[in-house]
Design a protein around this motif. Structure first.
Motif, PDB file in Angstrom:
ATOM      1  N   ALA B 250      -2.755  -3.666  -6.413  1.00  0.00           N
ATOM      2  CA  ALA B 250      -3.138  -3.022  -7.758  1.00  0.00           C
ATOM      3  C   ALA B 250      -3.939  -4.637  -8.504  1.00  0.00           C
ATOM      4  CB  ALA B 250      -1.684  -3.156  -7.950  1.00  0.00           C
ATOM      5  N   ALA B 251      -3.386  -5.560  -8.545  1.00  0.00           N
ATOM      6  CA  ALA B 251      -4.053  -6.461  -9.792  1.00  0.00           C
ATOM      7  C   ALA B 251      -5.493  -7.082  -9.086  1.00  0.00           C
ATOM      8  CB  ALA B 251      -3.057  -7.859  -9.315  1.00  0.00           C
ATOM      9  N   ALA B 252      -5.740  -6.488  -8.384  1.00  0.00           N
ATOM     10  CA  ALA B 252      -7.455  -6.265  -7.872  1.00  0.00           C
ATOM     11  C   ALA B 252      -8.179  -5.142  -7.656  1.00  0.00           C
ATOM     12  CB  ALA B 252      -7.442  -6.817  -6.181  1.00  0.00           C
ATOM     13  N   GLY B 253      -7.634  -4.149  -8.492  1.00  0.00           N
ATOM     14  CA  GLY B 253      -8.182  -2.778  -9.256  1.00  0.00           C
ATOM     15  C   GLY B 253      -8.079  -1.725  -7.141  1.00  0.00           C
ATOM     16  N   VAL B 254      -7.397  -1.875  -7.096  1.00  0.00           N
ATOM     17  CA  VAL B 254      -7.560  -0.818  -5.323  1.00  0.00           C
ATOM     18  C   VAL B 254      -5.999  -0.216  -5.516  1.00  0.00           C
ATOM     19  CG1 VAL B 254      -7.304  -0.422  -3.399  1.00  0.00           C
ATOM     20  CG2 VAL B 254      -8.993  -2.827  -4.154  1.00  0.00           C
ATOM     21  N   SER B 255      -6.652   1.010  -5.342  1.00  0.00           N
ATOM     22  CA  SER B 255      -4.856   1.987  -5.819  1.00  0.00           C
ATOM     23  C   SER B 255      -4.610   1.860  -3.553  1.00  0.00           C
ATOM     24  CB  SER B 255      -5.410   3.227  -6.200  1.00  0.00           C
ATOM     25  OG  SER B 255      -6.187   3.856  -5.273  1.00  0.00           O
ATOM     26  N   ALA B 256      -3.307   2.391  -3.866  1.00  0.00           N
ATOM     27  CA  ALA B 256      -2.650   1.492  -3.153  1.00  0.00           C
ATOM     28  C   ALA B 256      -1.327   2.572  -2.594  1.00  0.00           C
ATOM     29  CB  ALA B 256      -2.566   0.326  -2.037  1.00  0.00           C
ATOM     30  N   ALA B 257      -0.857   2.941  -1.613  1.00  0.00           N
ATOM     31  CA  ALA B 257       0.273   3.741  -1.716  1.00  0.00           C
ATOM     32  C   ALA B 257       1.017   3.675  -0.277  1.00  0.00           C
ATOM     33  CB  ALA B 257       0.139   5.150  -1.743  1.00  0.00           C
ATOM     34  N   ALA B 258       2.355   3.089  -0.087  1.00  0.00           N
ATOM     35  CA  ALA B 258       2.984   3.150   1.095  1.00  0.00           C
ATOM     36  C   ALA B 258       3.044   4.016   1.705  1.00  0.00           C
ATOM     37  CB  ALA B 258       4.584   2.403   0.702  1.00  0.00           C
ATOM     38  N   ARG B 259       2.909   4.989   2.719  1.00  0.00           N
ATOM     39  CA  ARG B 259       3.202   5.447   3.940  1.00  0.00           C
ATOM     40  C   ARG B 259       4.035   4.540   4.508  1.00  0.00           C
ATOM     41  NH1 ARG B 259      -1.819   8.672   4.675  1.00  0.00           N
ATOM     42  NH2 ARG B 259      -1.896   9.131   7.283  1.00  0.00           N
ATOM     43  N   GLY B 260       5.345   5.129   5.076  1.00  0.00           N
ATOM     44  CA  GLY B 260       6.408   4.520   6.148  1.00  0.00           C
ATOM     45  C   GLY B 260       5.911   3.581   6.368  1.00  0.00           C
ATOM     46  N   GLY B 261       5.238   2.230   7.723  1.00  0.00           N
ATOM     47  CA  GLY B 261       5.444   1.081   7.751  1.00  0.00           C
ATOM     48  C   GLY B 261       4.266   0.743   7.368  1.00  0.00           C
ATOM     49  N   MET B 262       3.557   1.514   6.781  1.00  0.00           N
ATOM     50  CA  MET B 262       1.981   0.907   6.141  1.00  0.00           C
ATOM     51  C   MET B 262       1.595   1.379   5.494  1.00  0.00           C
ATOM     52  SD  MET B 262       0.418   1.396  10.003  1.00  0.00           S
ATOM     53  CE  MET B 262      -1.151   2.072  10.319  1.00  0.00           C
TER      54      MET B 262
END
Lengths: 298, 311
Positions: B250-262
């Motif tokens: 997120a700090a690097a400007g990439v949106s991510a989300a947790a999904r299960g163990g990934m």
């Protein structure tokens, strides 16, 4: 095929897989297909091309149907009568029960089976139109019924010629009987076929056809008997219009040497008998075609 | 195969049964190869096939099959199309061999040719000695093979298979799907196969057409359905790995989300850079990077989306 083993997913042993070969030969038109269907249907009506068990009934009935003619033949040869003990046209009336059972039992083979097992959808997915399918099935039953009706006439005719009866007279009488047989076959085929095409259950079709043919005839005969006793033969004449067998008897009396209780007495009534016979046959055939057109679009 | 001509082409095809609108202005083109027709029961699949055979008249629109108009040339279409109906259609007292010969003749093949073809297609579908036994004693798998054999008997250019795997156990289903694949790939016959089980069609078909309530929901190549969704799945190992990775990304400007163990990471802007960024981020945090993979969708996802809303 790049990988020959792919043809045997379960690893079953196959000697050699030639791969798929397209068909490049002739493809026949609707007429030839209809003819093939009619021939197959004709064979099936006698149990040919079906299980061994299904041959029993048609051939037993056929044998029973020919039995009187064989007896007549024996009598003619041994005793040498100067006329046939049973006339050509009378024969079908004598064996009408056997004939009725044959038509009632074999019409479902041609008309109910495909509906019952859903095979009809495979026929309809092929080039044959629904109406052509109906016509081919109808022709098959008609041919089988004609075999039933014409074989005894041919046999009697042969016996008559061997017995050195008058050829001209015998030919004329046999000719009239053949014409009557064709009319009877047309109406029996139409009625039995139409009933079978509305029933997916074989048993129901058999019972319903026998009821219409034989019980109908029984009722008409009873009415004719009473009206003849009461001296009102005109009532019996009209009643005769209501059953295929009584129509046949009426015309056979008018055209050939057959005795019936209350035969049509006027030329107009004769014409009406013939008209009803032909009209009923045509109506049944029309009903059959209509029925299969509806099945096709269902 | 480099054939381009469409096998089936429909324009505004509509079938209105009065209370039910079975097909609603369906316009689509189906090419050679294997096309899966997906939809729930009542989505209009069977009606569509029957219209293509010229058995049911559409109430609107038109369609061409193998270049023939369905309204005028139904006979010509049915001569070159094979059909495997969904329901039972085999007489119990006839052998598969006799039955296939008869139906090949009903497609216009002369008797001798019909015999040869029947023997050949029965071999291809895998009916061996049992082909001489009455079909009444067949298992469901054998019955489906016999139905397939009659559909192929006249060497059609197109076969319409209505739920060929219906009622089959897993082994028989695999075998049937294998056959469908061979028909399309090795035999060179165009196939339209329906199913309400999406996973099946995902495996065998080149194209997928999704019908819903008589409307075209989507038609495209199977691999497009399964295309990367535009996100990556990343698995990392380490103390509180997921949370730390998320924050760093997120700090690097990439949106991510947790999904299960990934972690599911949106890569819509420049996939190459993101791969490097993920590797470097994980390295900086001292986390073990287990895998980076494209997030494939499944055909089922099409139904989860609002109609028409592809990707």
């Amino acid at each position: 095929m790049t990988d020959p083993t792919s043809a045997t997913p379960e690893g079953r042993s196959v000697i050699h897989d030639l791969g798929y070969r397209p068909y490049t030969g002739a493809r026949l038109g609707e007429g030839s297909i209809a003819r093939a269907l009619a021939v197959t249907g004709f064979r099936n009506a006698f149990g040919l091309g079906r299980s061994g068990r299904s041959k029993v009934l048609p051939f037993v009935l056929l044998a029973l149907n020919l039995f009187p003619a064989v007896i007549v033949g024996g009598v003619m040869v041994l005793i040498g009568l100067d006329e046939l003990p049973i006339s050509y046209a009378q024969y079908a009336s004598t064996t009408q029960v056997i004939l009725g059972i044959f038509v009632a039992s074999q019409a479902p083979v041609l008309f109910s089976r495909d509906l019952r097992h859903g095979t009809i959808s495979l026929y309809l997915a092929r080039p044959l139109r629904a109406s052509t399918y109906a016509l081919a099935r109808w022709a098959a039953l008609l041919a089988a019924t004609l075999v039933f009706l014409l074989l005894p006439i041919v046999l009697l005719y042969a016996v008559a010629l061997l017995g050195e009866l008058d050829v001209t007279e015998q030919t004329r009488e046999a000719g009239v009987a053949v014409a009557l047989a064709v009319l009877l076959a047309l109406v029996l085929t139409g009625i039995a076929g139409l009933i079978s095409s509305w029933s997916t259950r074989r048993g129901f079709a058999v019972v319903a056809t026998i009821a219409v043919l034989l019980i109908g005839n029984g009722i008409v005969t009873a009415v004719q008997g009473i009206s003849s006793e009461e001296g009102r033969s005109d009532v019996g004449e009209v009643a005769g219009l209501f059953s295929p067998y009584s129509l046949y008897r009426g015309l056979a009396t008018a055209w050939a040497d057959v005795d019936a209780l209350t035969p049509p007495t006027s030329a107009g009534m004769e014409a009406l008998y013939a008209l009803v016979l032909v009209g009923l046959s045509a109506a049944c055939l029309g009903g059959l075609v209509w029925r299969y057109r509806r099945v096709a679009s269902a | 195969m480099t054939v381009v001509a469409a096998v089936v082409r429909t324009v505004g095809l509509t079938k209105d049964y009065g209370p039910v609108l079975a097909l609603d202005a369906l316009t689509l083109e189906i090419g050679p190869g294997i096309t899966g027709l997906v939809g729930a029961n009542g989505a209009g699949k069977s009606t569509f096939l029957k219209i293509l055979l010229g058995l049911v008249e559409p109430t609107g629109g038109r369609a061409e099959v193998l270049g023939h108009d369905i309204a005028a040339e139904g006979g010509a279409i049915r001569a070159r199309v094979g059909y495997l109906p969904e329901h039972d259609c085999l007489p119990p007292d006839v052998s598969a061999s006799d039955f296939t010969v008869h139906l090949a003749m009903m497609s216009g093949l002369p008797r001798v040719a019909a015999r040869e073809r029947a023997a050949e297609v029965l071999r291809h579908v895998g009916l061996a000695e049992e082909r001489y036994r009455p079909m009444g004693g067949y298992s469901t798998g054998m019955r489906q093979k016999a139905k397939l054999a009659q559909a192929l008997a006249h060497d059609p250019q197109l076969v319409l298979l209505d739920e060929p795997t219906n009622g089959l156990d897993p082994a028989a289903r695999d075998e049937m799907l294998g056959l469908v694949q061979r028909i399309g790939r090795d035999f060179g016959i165009a196939v339209i196969v329906t199913s309400h089980l999406l996973g099946e069609l995902e495996r065998v078909s080149d194209h997928v057409v999704v019908l819903d309530g008589g409307q075209l929901l989507r038609a495209s190549r199977t691999d497009e359905f399964l295309d990367a969704t535009g996100s990556l799945l990343v698995e990392v190992l380490g103390d509180d790995a997921q949370r730390r990775m998320l924050e760093a990304l997120a700090a690097a400007g990439v949106s991510a989300a947790a999904r299960g163990g990934m972690l599911s990471i949106d890569v819509t802007d420049g996939a190459g850079d993101v791969h490097d960024l993920i590797r470097d981020t994980a390295g900086d945090l001292g986390l073990g990077l287990v895998r980076i993979q494209a997030d494939h969708r499944r055909i089922e996802d099409v139904f989860a989306e609002p109609a028409g809303g592809a990707r």
